[in-house]
Design an enzyme around this catalytic site. Sequence first.
Site, mmCIF file in Angstrom:
data_model
loop_
_atom_site.group_PDB
_atom_site.id
_atom_site.type_symbol
_atom_site.label_atom_id
_atom_site.label_comp_id
_atom_site.label_asym_id
_atom_site.label_seq_id
_atom_site.Cartn_x
_atom_site.Cartn_y
_atom_site.Cartn_z
ATOM 1 N N THR B 82 0.858 -1.182 0.000
ATOM 2 C CA THR B 82 0.000 0.000 0.000
ATOM 3 C C THR B 82 0.890 1.227 0.000
ATOM 4 O OG1 THR B 82 -1.789 -1.119 1.151
ATOM 5 C CG2 THR B 82 -1.753 1.276 1.288
ATOM 6 N N LYS B 162 -7.327 1.606 -3.895
ATOM 7 C CA LYS B 162 -7.171 1.184 -2.501
ATOM 8 C C LYS B 162 -7.212 2.402 -1.575
ATOM 9 C CE LYS B 162 -5.142 -1.235 1.116
ATOM 10 N NZ LYS B 162 -4.249 -2.153 1.733
ATOM 11 N N LYS B 233 0.183 6.102 8.690
ATOM 12 C CA LYS B 233 0.860 5.866 7.413
ATOM 13 C C LYS B 233 -0.142 5.969 6.255
ATOM 14 C CE LYS B 233 2.329 2.325 4.397
ATOM 15 N NZ LYS B 233 1.656 1.109 3.981
#
Lengths: 429, 429
Positions: B82, B162, B233
């Site tokens: 990711t 995503k 994050k």
Amino acid sequence: MATNLIRRGHQVTAFDINLQVLERFAAAGGMAAGTLRDSARGKGLYVCMVASAAQLDQVMFQGETPLVDCLERGATFLVTSTVAASDVARLEERFRVVGRGDILLVDCPVSGGAKRAADGTLSIMAAGSKKALQSAMEVLSEMADPSKLFFPGEIGQGSNLKMVHQVLADVQIVANSEAFAFASYLGLDLYEVRNAVLDPSSGAGSWMFENRSLRTIEHKPIPPESSLNLVVKDTAIITETALYHRFPVPLCSAAEQAGLLGRLHGFGPDDDGTLARMYCPHFEPPGMSSVKLIQDTTEKAYALHMILSILIGIHTVAVAEALSFAHCLGLDLQMVIELVNMSAGTSSAFSEHSVGMVQKLQAGDLDVGDANPLEPLRTALALALSRARSINCPLLVANAALDVITEVERSGRSNGRGLWITDLVLYYR
Amino acid sequence: MATNLIRRGHQVTAFDINLQVLERFAAAGGMAAGTLRDSARGKGLYVCMVASAAQLDQVMFQGETPLVDCLERGATFLVTSTVAASDVARLEERFRVVGRGDILLVDCPVSGGAKRAADGTLSIMAAGSKKALQSAMEVLSEMADPSKLFFPGEIGQGSNLKMVHQVLADVQIVANSEAFAFASYLGLDLYEVRNAVLDPSSGAGSWMFENRSLRTIEHKPIPPESSLNLVVKDTAIITETALYHRFPVPLCSAAEQAGLLGRLHGFGPDDDGTLARMYCPHFEPPGMSSVKLIQDTTEKAYALHMILSILIGIHTVAVAEALSFAHCLGLDLQMVIELVNMSAGTSSAFSEHSVGMVQKLQAGDLDVGDANPLEPLRTALALALSRARSINCPLLVANAALDVITEVERSGRSNGRGLWITDLVLYYR
């Protein structure tokens, strides 16, 4: 305030729950009343200075001798506390309900601190009926600096005028802490930061920064010059009034959240200038910090530039927020500018952009440009916030400022035109 | 992921810096490589799963045997991490610069956790050239659930898809903590709060709430199911990408600030469900709290209503923010809806409003109404926030949600029309 009136030849009777204050007042030639009732008996004019709307309610309507029962018929009653306009309006309504519609109410919050109160040079925003203001005029003139006595209109507008000023003051208080916290994360010498901001050419200065920055750097939380709890009390007046008027105040709202979190950390009673400790765990007095200072000249210059960008970004959006809110409340915007320019809410950004923003708000023609494109302001702020993010430094108000700018830019782009700094009022249209 | 491929009959060579993981993999029938170079030698397809863009850069280009030098000519390379779309785009560009334009890059972040990885039923968002996707198809099909394999387009769109889902997930994680913190301030039984939210008729539910609420109530910070650091994050990917696209994400930005402040409190490695402790100093496990629980039935019902209002307000604005951002990024909005509906970002608000908001975004005609007026949502949220303010409870994300609603209402009123919930996309137009 009371002692100043004595010095100017008035006979003043006063009451305070603090006996030492009363004794000092008597020593200065005042008449100390033993009870609230005694302080009001036979007086044609009464000045009430309490800290909050809750205290105002308590003094006026609760206890064995509520003040509303003690005031003479037709007395002039000055509320000098900082409360919401709705609190003063409710007071007026309640006077009528309890059959005391005879009281001439003046909504006249003051600003300037203890020294100017003693000198009779306060800023006072006095609102009410013509009759009430005429009756209060003499004593208002004795308490205020002649150039700082404002008459913004009907009951509530005195409190609203003070509140709008407070949008700027409170946002700038928190901005001061965000700037120093970020500087500490970056490894800047905080005195150098202070000098850079205070340089008139920086465009990042504010009265609050000038007033608070040394206390922030040198960690003087106690005794507070002005406490964080007071900021939280004042921002609540703003956000609650904004709620009522369905007006968005994202910057002030972010400042309020910072203040509430500071309270959770136990900083409520401390000086509001030291809120930086909430943002930065290693925020320590000079010489005690374990953070390595930046040595490289270029790197340091860029870091300083980021601090200025944070302050300029926040201050500029705050001007749009405060003036637009004032416009929404029906305040005289020239009067707002005049008040802010001589008060604690002023800043370089305010000097630079307030007149243009007021023109844009008043003209109704929102497509007028100005000399300052929005783009550089946005870019500088965005780069600084990106860096802050990369080092895990929270910056609540600065990020809220960027969100306002970004929203304005998107709506402007969808209209297919360039954007100027004064266009920030579009967010609050 | 690698062991799943073995079980499905593939020959898999793997490398990991954790030797125990490698040994387990070998025990399951895999070929453990001694070095990064060995894992790539002679392989036509390579799956890389690291935790961040920084690790990706390190593995690909740094050290003695950077992966870019080890990959076979014409190899297919799957980035399943990711990261931001810009990170994958930069990787592709760098491949070209170093003369490795032959590598067939696939931008395919995954979602679903360790168990679904082992079962080969992950959600995978796979983007890249037709040739790269064709080459990766077999292994993608083995790793993903067939109904959860998405092809959103060119390099970067996998990461963008995503990320858009993550806007919902991260905002809802923080909303969970804000709701429980506020409930604790109010003196509600947190299990009763949980039951009220989980009642399908509440309209306040979300996958994240269902998943995190017990851990939040029962204070299970360790071992983290998913850490607060991971939220920080992920929100950074969102806010940085939003910066780049000049897109406003005030809700996600507020969630990020909450996460950063949680880190400062030392909660970074803890389970993200327990961020409530940052908001509430007396947030304690059931039975240990010193807060007096509300006994009065009416009062309790109203307090529960306020908690639902906070969640509904946040979730609903989050739907507008995520879908509008997806629209800005050029993603297929039907695909976004499909993905979210089967993933951790889903909520009652998403089920209710996503289709209408997508219609409004796609129609371009923003003056179309729907069945749900915005007014009740706004009023309920405003009342709850007003109460929170009166008890000094900070609520960063909920206040940001109200600011979005208020801004939309103002612009709608200036157009002289009523507003519907789907109009929330107007903020992000």
